[in-house]
Design a protein around this motif. Sequence first.
Motif: not given
Length: 194
Positions: A93-95, A101-102, A116-119, A124-130
């Motif tokens: 479930y990457p998204t 996870n936080r 980061g290791l999962a590629g 995408k990470f920065l937007l989801l993290n925001a």
Amino acid sequence: MADTLHHFIEQFGLVAIFIGCLLEGETVAILGGFFAHQDVLVPWQVFATVYVGAFCGDALLFLVGKHFSGAAFVHRLEDKPAFAYAQRMVRKYPTLYVLLNRYVYGLRMIGGVVAGLAGIGTMKFLLLNAVATLIWASIFTGMGYVFGTAAEQIIGSELARHQRLLVALGVAVLVVLVGLVFMHRMRRKAVRRD
């Protein structure tokens, strides 16, 4: 001493909140909200500091996982019991993993590196993290602000502001100790399962 503490928090509180949120952050964000309620710190500045600190911390960990997978820091994290679990979750479930996870206590440090290791793509990470960080900062800063209101009701508004600050610091110490005990028990359970 209380006046010195009050002055210290006014002068260095936002810096301490930023550094605390770069790392783990929940207790620091709650304390920041409490200090905002007590008018020691400006509420919007506390929220912005919590948000930016948490976002930058996650982004930094993500970039470490993405670009420095061979680093000793990453190898030390791979030895933690939660690492394999986090890898399974990010593959399935990457998204959802990045969004949630936080919220799993003790997984944040591992979480960014694993993403980061999962590629997962950087944008995408920065937007989801925001998005995840915005919600997280609202919840935990808000909890501290509401705690400030509740503390006033319980302790009484007639207490001097610096006395409430001392109570808040005592509660923060208690929260940290409970968190450490909880993490220790979770690690023991994870070791027993392996």
